[in-house]
Design a protein around this motif. Structure first.
Motif, PDB file in Angstrom:
ATOM      1  N   ILE A 270      59.611 -15.880 -77.192  1.00  0.00           N
ATOM      2  CA  ILE A 270      58.777 -16.835 -77.926  1.00  0.00           C
ATOM      3  C   ILE A 270      59.633 -18.063 -78.253  1.00  0.00           C
ATOM      4  CG2 ILE A 270      57.394 -17.231 -80.013  1.00  0.00           C
ATOM      5  CD1 ILE A 270      56.217 -15.122 -78.044  1.00  0.00           C
ATOM      6  N   LYS A 271      59.103 -19.232 -77.909  1.00  0.00           N
ATOM      7  CA  LYS A 271      59.812 -20.489 -78.133  1.00  0.00           C
ATOM      8  C   LYS A 271      58.973 -21.422 -79.012  1.00  0.00           C
ATOM      9  CE  LYS A 271      60.226 -21.452 -73.668  1.00  0.00           C
ATOM     10  NZ  LYS A 271      60.629 -22.136 -72.435  1.00  0.00           N
ATOM     11  N   VAL A 272      59.619 -22.452 -79.496  1.00  0.00           N
ATOM     12  CA  VAL A 272      58.933 -23.567 -80.156  1.00  0.00           C
ATOM     13  C   VAL A 272      58.874 -24.672 -79.107  1.00  0.00           C
ATOM     14  CG1 VAL A 272      59.013 -25.253 -82.029  1.00  0.00           C
ATOM     15  CG2 VAL A 272      59.859 -22.928 -82.417  1.00  0.00           C
TER      16      VAL A 272
ATOM     17  N   ASP B  51      47.522 -16.643 -79.888  1.00  0.00           N
ATOM     18  CA  ASP B  51      47.907 -15.594 -78.940  1.00  0.00           C
ATOM     19  C   ASP B  51      49.361 -15.251 -79.245  1.00  0.00           C
ATOM     20  OD1 ASP B  51      48.815 -14.033 -76.824  1.00  0.00           O
ATOM     21  OD2 ASP B  51      47.719 -15.176 -75.300  1.00  0.00           O
ATOM     22  N   PRO B  52      49.617 -14.082 -79.833  1.00  0.00           N
ATOM     23  CA  PRO B  52      50.979 -13.743 -80.254  1.00  0.00           C
ATOM     24  C   PRO B  52      51.982 -13.604 -79.110  1.00  0.00           C
ATOM     25  CG  PRO B  52      49.476 -11.908 -80.665  1.00  0.00           C
ATOM     26  CD  PRO B  52      48.653 -13.051 -80.168  1.00  0.00           C
TER      27      PRO B  52
ATOM     28  N   PRO C 216      51.009 -26.784 -80.271  1.00  0.00           N
ATOM     29  CA  PRO C 216      49.748 -27.216 -80.894  1.00  0.00           C
ATOM     30  C   PRO C 216      48.516 -26.456 -80.419  1.00  0.00           C
ATOM     31  CG  PRO C 216      51.079 -29.125 -80.336  1.00  0.00           C
ATOM     32  CD  PRO C 216      51.788 -27.921 -79.760  1.00  0.00           C
ATOM     33  N   SER C 217      48.427 -26.147 -79.144  1.00  0.00           N
ATOM     34  CA  SER C 217      47.228 -25.486 -78.625  1.00  0.00           C
ATOM     35  C   SER C 217      47.165 -23.996 -78.969  1.00  0.00           C
ATOM     36  CB  SER C 217      47.146 -25.660 -77.102  1.00  0.00           C
ATOM     37  OG  SER C 217      48.261 -25.037 -76.493  1.00  0.00           O
ATOM     38  N   ASN C 218      48.261 -23.434 -79.475  1.00  0.00           N
ATOM     39  CA  ASN C 218      48.287 -21.995 -79.775  1.00  0.00           C
ATOM     40  C   ASN C 218      48.523 -21.704 -81.257  1.00  0.00           C
ATOM     41  OD1 ASN C 218      48.157 -19.220 -78.925  1.00  0.00           O
ATOM     42  ND2 ASN C 218      50.381 -19.122 -79.176  1.00  0.00           N
ATOM     43  N   CYS C 219      48.479 -22.709 -82.096  1.00  0.00           N
ATOM     44  CA  CYS C 219      48.762 -22.484 -83.517  1.00  0.00           C
ATOM     45  C   CYS C 219      47.624 -22.966 -84.403  1.00  0.00           C
ATOM     46  CB  CYS C 219      50.060 -23.187 -83.914  1.00  0.00           C
ATOM     47  SG  CYS C 219      51.521 -22.394 -83.224  1.00  0.00           S
TER      48      CYS C 219
ATOM     49  N   ARG D 174      45.300  -9.369 -89.487  1.00  0.00           N
ATOM     50  CA  ARG D 174      45.452  -9.581 -88.047  1.00  0.00           C
ATOM     51  C   ARG D 174      46.583  -8.721 -87.496  1.00  0.00           C
ATOM     52  NH1 ARG D 174      47.592 -14.048 -84.741  1.00  0.00           N
ATOM     53  NH2 ARG D 174      46.349 -13.966 -82.873  1.00  0.00           N
ATOM     54  N   VAL D 175      47.692  -8.653 -88.205  1.00  0.00           N
ATOM     55  CA  VAL D 175      48.839  -7.843 -87.773  1.00  0.00           C
ATOM     56  C   VAL D 175      48.457  -6.369 -87.745  1.00  0.00           C
ATOM     57  CG1 VAL D 175      51.154  -7.081 -88.430  1.00  0.00           C
ATOM     58  CG2 VAL D 175      50.588  -9.503 -88.504  1.00  0.00           C
ATOM     59  N   ILE D 176      47.755  -5.901 -88.757  1.00  0.00           N
ATOM     60  CA  ILE D 176      47.322  -4.495 -88.807  1.00  0.00           C
ATOM     61  C   ILE D 176      46.384  -4.207 -87.637  1.00  0.00           C
ATOM     62  CG2 ILE D 176      45.914  -2.840 -90.120  1.00  0.00           C
ATOM     63  CD1 ILE D 176      47.132  -4.193 -92.673  1.00  0.00           C
TER      64      ILE D 176
END
Length: 162
Positions: free
Chosen positions: A102-104, A133-134, A140-143, A154-156
């Protein structure tokens, strides 16, 4: 045959030696232009995920701290934490983010661009950044911004799926 990266340059890093493989991944000791050292995988070097020993991120944060007038704000802490968990091998959360690829996005290396996106996309003091999408990067398009409660649910839900 495994590729030898010794002597190759990636961003500010020069690969100086090979390290033992872990989990099928090849690791390298790298010397940074600033004089610091870091350890990185072949994949992170080649993809541009690892560009320095951490000095580049600190420079960007320092530069943005001087120009953005956001010192001490929650939004700046979110920005720094996001970068740390994706870029700093020594960060506690790195294993769940950076180590998984995972990157920024490059755009968000600049705090002012991140701040502009945040303010234009619903940031409020009670919200936290969330990757839609984890499996994808911080970009911007994924946050989006959601409450901690929504994030916990969501995590659960995701854990139950696996």
């Amino acid at each position: 045959m495994k590729t030898n990266l010794i002597g190759k340059k990636f961003g500010r890093l020069m690969v100086v030696s090979a390290l033992p493989s872990k989990g099928g991944k090849r690791f390298w000791k790298c010397l940074c232009d600033c004089g610091g050292t870091t350890i990185s995988s072949s994949a992170h070097l080649r993809s541009g995920h690892t560009k320095s020993c951490g000095c580049l991120g600190l420079e960007n944060v320092t530069k943005s701290k001087i120009t953005h007038n956001s010192s001490g704000t929650r939004l700046l802490r979110i920005f720094r934490q996001m970068h740390n968990r994706c870029e700093r091998y020594s960060a506690t959360q790195f294993k769940w983010y950076g180590a998984k690829g995972i990157k920024v996005c490059d755009e968000w290396d600049d705090f002012l661009k991140f701040k502009t996106w945040a303010l234009n996309n619903g940031y409020e003091e009670n919200l936290t950044i969330d990757r839609i999408d984890p499996a994808k990067n911080y970009e911007p398009s994924n946050c989006r911004w959601i409450t901690r409660e929504e994030n916990s649910k969501r995590v659960i839900h995701q854990k139950k799926k696996t």
